[in-house]
Design an enzyme around this catalytic site. Structure first.
Site, PDB file in Angstrom:
ATOM      1  N   SER A 135       3.927  -1.306   2.058  1.00  0.00           N
ATOM      2  CA  SER A 135       4.082  -0.715   0.738  1.00  0.00           C
ATOM      3  C   SER A 135       5.550  -0.848   0.343  1.00  0.00           C
ATOM      4  O   SER A 135       6.427  -0.343   1.041  1.00  0.00           O
ATOM      5  CB  SER A 135       3.675   0.766   0.793  1.00  0.00           C
ATOM      6  N   LYS A 161       1.674  -4.402  -0.966  1.00  0.00           N
ATOM      7  CA  LYS A 161       1.464  -3.476  -2.084  1.00  0.00           C
ATOM      8  C   LYS A 161       2.812  -3.212  -2.711  1.00  0.00           C
ATOM      9  O   LYS A 161       3.795  -3.001  -2.002  1.00  0.00           O
ATOM     10  CB  LYS A 161       0.827  -2.200  -1.537  1.00  0.00           C
ATOM     11  N   LYS A 163       4.863  -0.880  -5.685  1.00  0.00           N
ATOM     12  CA  LYS A 163       4.823   0.279  -6.573  1.00  0.00           C
ATOM     13  C   LYS A 163       5.127  -0.186  -7.993  1.00  0.00           C
ATOM     14  O   LYS A 163       6.000  -1.054  -8.196  1.00  0.00           O
ATOM     15  CB  LYS A 163       5.869   1.301  -6.122  1.00  0.00           C
ATOM     16  N   ASP A 188       0.402  -0.095  -6.867  1.00  0.00           N
ATOM     17  CA  ASP A 188       0.146   1.354  -6.775  1.00  0.00           C
ATOM     18  C   ASP A 188       0.967   2.047  -7.859  1.00  0.00           C
ATOM     19  O   ASP A 188       2.195   1.985  -7.852  1.00  0.00           O
ATOM     20  CB  ASP A 188       0.541   1.868  -5.387  1.00  0.00           C
ATOM     21  N   GLU A 213      -4.094   0.809  -7.410  1.00  0.00           N
ATOM     22  CA  GLU A 213      -4.227   2.124  -6.779  1.00  0.00           C
ATOM     23  C   GLU A 213      -3.775   3.228  -7.734  1.00  0.00           C
ATOM     24  O   GLU A 213      -2.701   3.144  -8.325  1.00  0.00           O
ATOM     25  CB  GLU A 213      -3.381   2.124  -5.497  1.00  0.00           C
ATOM     26  N   ASP A 238      -6.292   7.306  -4.677  1.00  0.00           N
ATOM     27  CA  ASP A 238      -5.449   7.925  -3.653  1.00  0.00           C
ATOM     28  C   ASP A 238      -5.338   9.423  -3.984  1.00  0.00           C
ATOM     29  O   ASP A 238      -6.137  10.236  -3.514  1.00  0.00           O
ATOM     30  CB  ASP A 238      -4.076   7.210  -3.635  1.00  0.00           C
ATOM     31  N   LYS A 262      -5.913   9.261   3.331  1.00  0.00           N
ATOM     32  CA  LYS A 262      -4.696   9.762   3.973  1.00  0.00           C
ATOM     33  C   LYS A 262      -5.064  11.046   4.684  1.00  0.00           C
ATOM     34  O   LYS A 262      -5.616  11.966   4.067  1.00  0.00           O
ATOM     35  CB  LYS A 262      -3.593  10.047   2.942  1.00  0.00           C
ATOM     36  N   GLY A 290      -0.163   5.677   3.773  1.00  0.00           N
ATOM     37  CA  GLY A 290       0.979   6.204   4.523  1.00  0.00           C
ATOM     38  C   GLY A 290       1.777   7.192   3.696  1.00  0.00           C
ATOM     39  O   GLY A 290       1.679   7.202   2.467  1.00  0.00           O
TER      40      GLY A 290
HETATM   41  O1  OSB Z   1       1.058   6.532  -2.887  1.00  0.00           O
HETATM   42  O2  OSB Z   1       0.753   5.569  -1.030  1.00  0.00           O
HETATM   43  C1  OSB Z   1       1.457   6.283  -1.757  1.00  0.00           C
HETATM   44  C2  OSB Z   1       4.746   7.104   0.021  1.00  0.00           C
HETATM   45  C3  OSB Z   1       4.958   8.385  -0.408  1.00  0.00           C
HETATM   46  C4  OSB Z   1       4.063   8.958  -1.286  1.00  0.00           C
HETATM   47  C5  OSB Z   1       2.953   8.244  -1.737  1.00  0.00           C
HETATM   48  C6  OSB Z   1       2.721   6.955  -1.289  1.00  0.00           C
HETATM   49  C7  OSB Z   1       3.659   6.371  -0.425  1.00  0.00           C
HETATM   50  C8  OSB Z   1       3.557   4.999   0.056  1.00  0.00           C
HETATM   51  C9  OSB Z   1       4.284   4.681   1.331  1.00  0.00           C
HETATM   52  O3  OSB Z   1       3.012   4.102  -0.549  1.00  0.00           O
HETATM   53  C10 OSB Z   1       3.408   4.181   2.399  1.00  0.00           C
HETATM   54  C11 OSB Z   1       4.170   4.119   3.709  1.00  0.00           C
HETATM   55  O4  OSB Z   1       4.197   5.122   4.455  1.00  0.00           O
HETATM   56  O5  OSB Z   1       4.747   3.061   3.974  1.00  0.00           O
HETATM   57 MG    MG Z   2      -0.789   5.622  -3.298  1.00  0.00          MG
END
Ligand code: OSB
Ligand code: MG
Length: 375
Positions: A135, A161, A163, A188, A213, A238, A262, A290
């Site tokens: 991510s 992925k 953001k 995401d 996402e 999510d 999660k 994560g």
């Molecule tokens: O939306 O998946 C998410 C991290 C913090 C809060 C929300 C998210 C995330 C990540 C990080 O996408 C995933 C990781 O731990 O590498």
């Molecule tokens: Mg997410």
């Protein structure tokens, strides 16, 4: 097993690099670790909460409060026949899923140690190794993000992925797609859009994404159903999914075609397992998300990802992507084929480095059954 003592502690750990999402940037993590003691065994769980109420309503502060003032008094001294009984035991506490998950998961760790089997096996996991994705946070400059993608693919990660947020979305994903035509790519949004953006989001259909996402509001399943009907790209939920009932509602409404599970967000291994089984029965793929975890939370994610329902690469990646030095031994490593080996040792399968945990601790609270009955 009898819950003889429990502790909650806060550690300060600094991520190697800041991580930016549509709701903000994080580098200094306030990690909450839960330890449960029973029959000479210690189980570990992590409260995967953020410092502020931006991903979900929980915060480091509310977790500490709910854990110490409500959860610990409810469970201390209790005889717990099986970790699967814990959701019912904690049912009186509404919400606060991440806080409850850490306790339940620590008890699962103990249960696996008692049976001398890996936690993954106790949960019903069958995979010997799990496929990994990464991510990637929002970057100021697209060239930096493209370099990140290049590096992670070279390291072996199987899907990427990124953001997104309004103003940093389509062009970003399009640039990655153009530079890396064959990459398994997804985006995401962390709830940064509303249904008014439906036409804008439909443009992403050109980019051959695995999924988009959580585009819409964190507590809004119905609007995702309207959006999914408008998009070819599968929606993955999510933030919206906290339990099995919401999973059923989302699937009945066709609000998504994929679910990100999660452990913290859904309240622990029992809930996660029921969601995964339900999705598998309806041929809906799931994967493990994560929360920038320390090694303890990461080890729980690996055990969960070994379940057969987890058919897509998750956001579970190597310790070294996050930390100069993790709190577990060995650290989580990813092979050049983008796989993490599920540990074969009993329990979590990683040793928690007590000395390192102690040195990172900034506050600690312990509850003992004996002290309570003496009081
Ligand atoms: O939306 O998946 C998410 C991290 C913090 C809060 C929300 C998210 C995330 C990540 C990080 O996408 C995933 C990781 O731990 O590498
Ligand atoms: Mg997410």
């Amino acid at each position: 097993m009898k819950i003889e003592a429990i502790s909650i502690r806060e550690l300060r750990m600094r991520l190697k690099h800041p991580f930016e999402t549509s709701f903000g940037s994080t580098q200094d993590r306030h990690i909450l670790l839960v330890e449960v003691y029973s029959d000479g065994l210690t189980g570990y769980g992590e409260i995967t909460v953020g410092m502020g109420p931006y991903y979900n309503p929980e915060t480091t502060g509310t977790s500490w409060h709910i854990f110490c003032d409500y959860l610990a008094p409810l469970v201390i001294g209790h005889e717990i026949p099986s970790p699967e009984e814990i959701p019912a035991l904690l049912n009186a506490i509404r919400g606060h899923e991440m806080t409850k998950a850490a306790f339940e998961n620590a008890v699962w760790d103990i249960a696996a140690q008692r049976e001398c089997i890996p936690l993954a096996s106790l949960l019903g996991g069958t995979r010997k190794e799990i496929p990994c994705g990464v991510s990637l946070g929002i970057k100021q400059h697209i060239e930096d993000l493209l370099a990140d993608v290049q590096r992670e693919l070279a390291a072996g990660y199987q899907r990427v992925k990124v953001k997104i947020k309004p103003g940093k979305d389509f062009e970003v994903a399009a640039a990655i797609r153009q530079r890396f035509p064959g990459v398994k790519l997804m985006v995401d949004a962390n709830s940064a859009y509303t249904l008014r953006d439906a036409d804008h989001l439909r443009r992403f259909d050109e980019l051959d994404l695995l999924m988009i996402e959580q585009p819409l509001e964190w507590d809004e399943i119905y609007a995702h159903a309207k959006l999914q009907a408008h998009l070819a790209t599968p929606i993955c939920l999510d933030e919206c999914i906290h339990n099995l009932r919401q999973t059923e509602a989302a699937l009945d409404l066709q609000a998504c075609r994929i679910i990100n599970v999660k452990l913290g967000r859904v309240g622990g291994h029992s809930s996660a397992r029921s969601i995964a089984a339900h999705c598998a029965a309806r041929s809906i793929p799931v994967w493990c998300g994560g929360m920038l975890e320390s090694g303890v939370g990461r080890a729980h994610n690996i055990a969960m990802s070994s379940l057969p329902a987890f058919t897509l690469p998750g956001d579970v990646s190597a310790s070294q992507r996050y930390w100069d030095e993790d709190i577990i031994d060995p650290e989580v490593e990813v092979s050049s084929a983008g796989m993490i080996r599920v540990p074969a040792r009993p329990g979590l399968g990683y040793r928690v480095r007590r000395d390192r945990v102690e040195s990172l601790t900034v506050r600690l609270q312990t509850f003992r059954a004996s002290a309570l009955s003496a009081a």
